[in-house]
Design an enzyme around this catalytic site. Structure first.
Site, PDB file in Angstrom:
ATOM      1  N   ASN A 155       0.850  -1.193   0.000  1.00 41.60           N
ATOM      2  CA  ASN A 155       0.000   0.000   0.000  1.00 41.60           C
ATOM      3  C   ASN A 155       0.880   1.236   0.000  1.00 41.60           C
ATOM      4  OD1 ASN A 155      -2.236  -1.723   0.353  1.00 41.60           O
ATOM      5  ND2 ASN A 155      -2.062  -1.596   2.586  1.00 41.60           N
ATOM      6  N   ARG A 195      -2.926   9.226  10.559  1.00 45.18           N
ATOM      7  CA  ARG A 195      -3.595   8.005  10.100  1.00 45.18           C
ATOM      8  C   ARG A 195      -3.450   6.923  11.176  1.00 45.18           C
ATOM      9  NH1 ARG A 195      -4.736   8.241   4.476  1.00 45.18           N
ATOM     10  NH2 ARG A 195      -3.628   9.909   3.384  1.00 45.18           N
ATOM     11  N   HIS A 255      -4.710   1.853  13.850  1.00 41.47           N
ATOM     12  CA  HIS A 255      -5.380   0.744  13.197  1.00 41.47           C
ATOM     13  C   HIS A 255      -4.838  -0.612  13.653  1.00 41.47           C
ATOM     14  CE1 HIS A 255      -6.008   3.835   9.744  1.00 41.47           C
ATOM     15  NE2 HIS A 255      -6.949   3.938  10.662  1.00 41.47           N
ATOM     16  N   LYS A 307       2.928  -5.489   9.189  1.00 42.98           N
ATOM     17  CA  LYS A 307       3.279  -4.417   8.262  1.00 42.98           C
ATOM     18  C   LYS A 307       4.762  -4.080   8.371  1.00 42.98           C
ATOM     19  CE  LYS A 307      -1.248  -2.238   8.974  1.00 42.98           C
ATOM     20  NZ  LYS A 307      -1.937  -1.049   9.530  1.00 42.98           N
ATOM     21  N   HIS A 353      -1.129   0.462  15.029  1.00 41.38           N
ATOM     22  CA  HIS A 353      -0.185   1.258  14.241  1.00 41.38           C
ATOM     23  C   HIS A 353      -0.823   2.571  13.804  1.00 41.38           C
ATOM     24  CE1 HIS A 353       1.717   2.461  10.339  1.00 41.38           C
ATOM     25  NE2 HIS A 353       2.777   2.359  11.117  1.00 41.38           N
ATOM     26  N   TYR A 373       3.700   0.599   2.700  1.00 39.97           N
ATOM     27  CA  TYR A 373       3.465  -0.510   3.620  1.00 39.97           C
ATOM     28  C   TYR A 373       3.588  -1.822   2.842  1.00 39.97           C
ATOM     29  CZ  TYR A 373       0.149   3.116   5.458  1.00 39.97           C
ATOM     30  OH  TYR A 373      -0.480   4.262   5.864  1.00 39.97           O
ATOM     31  N   GLU A 387     -11.050  -5.160  10.227  1.00 38.53           N
ATOM     32  CA  GLU A 387     -10.253  -3.981  10.556  1.00 38.53           C
ATOM     33  C   GLU A 387     -10.935  -3.146  11.635  1.00 38.53           C
ATOM     34  OE1 GLU A 387      -7.265  -3.323   9.134  1.00 38.53           O
ATOM     35  OE2 GLU A 387      -7.394  -5.145   7.921  1.00 38.53           O
ATOM     36  N   ASP A 417     -11.505   7.593  11.716  1.00 33.59           N
ATOM     37  CA  ASP A 417     -10.525   7.584  12.803  1.00 33.59           C
ATOM     38  C   ASP A 417     -10.964   8.504  13.941  1.00 33.59           C
ATOM     39  OD1 ASP A 417      -8.981   5.781  11.440  1.00 33.59           O
ATOM     40  OD2 ASP A 417      -7.547   7.258  10.689  1.00 33.59           O
TER      41      ASP A 417
END
Length: 218
Positions: free
Chosen positions: A58, A68, A71, A81, A128, A141, A152, A184
């Protein structure tokens, strides 16, 4: 670009959150530019316990101030990751969210940028997130499982209980305020996620790591 015959291995160091490592590559530069090996699964394997099986890559590009995360995904299979910043700079953060872990709630941050070109390996079951410290920061990633929306989850990265020390200034000195996606921003706190049964179980993650190690043996 040619390389020295005695190319040195990257430096791989464990972070204080078990299951995460910082990788500092050796860079070889001359008048033409720079060459480095940005990922060596064979060298990660002795640290991680198995060679990461990369199945998806990604790329995100973020303005300064974009935050971001935080997660994570259900275990198994979750998603390990290998994260690096190929342009710009981000503060990358790993959080132990595994219920029952001796380091539950601990976090550690690593500056990833286009100067040192470090990377962070984040094992399955860990949380993360990252904050962009420069415009157009490009983060790559390498993932061990495809994205699966139903597995997720997220935790509020600004949760006071976590107490993550997010920078207030960008790399160029500009003041920044975290900019989050609607998803988020609406994420539960660590305590709320635990109460809802969303967080990974520490014992289950250890069993999963052991199964990955057993699978990789000849």
């Amino acid at each position: 670009m040619s390389r020295p015959t005695d190319v040195m291995s990257p430096k791989i160091e464990p972070l204080s959150v078990p299951g995460s490592w910082m990788v500092t590559p050796q860079q070889f530069g001359d008048a033409r530019g720079v060459f480095l090996e940005s990922f060596r699964g064979d060298l990660l394997a002795p640290h991680v316990g198995h060679r990461p099986d990369i199945v998806q890559t990604n790329l995100s590009v973020s303005a300064a101030g974009v935050l971001r995360g935080l997660h994570f995904a259900d275990v198994p299979p979750s998603q390990a990751k290998y994260v690096t910043c190929v342009s710009g700079a981000v503060l990358d953060v790993v959080v132990d969210i595994r219920v029952g872990s001796p380091t539950f709630g601990r976090w550690e941050s690593v500056l990833l940028d286009d100067a040192d070109r470090r990377a962070v390996y984040v094992a399955e079951g860990l949380g993360h997130a990252f904050l962009s410290l420069a415009d157009d920061s490009a983060v790559l990633y390498l993932c061990t499982a495809p994205y699966a929306p139903g597995r997720e989850h997220g935790i509020d990265p600004l949760d006071p209980e976590l107490g993550i020390d997010w920078p207030a200034t960008a790399r160029d000195g500009r003041p920044i305020t975290p900019v989050l996606s609607d998803k988020d921003r609406a994420a539960p706190s660590l305590a709320e996620a635990r109460e809802a049964g969303l967080l990974p179980d520490y014992a289950a993650t250890l069993e999963f790591y052991a199964s990955l190690a057993a699978r990789s043996r000849p």
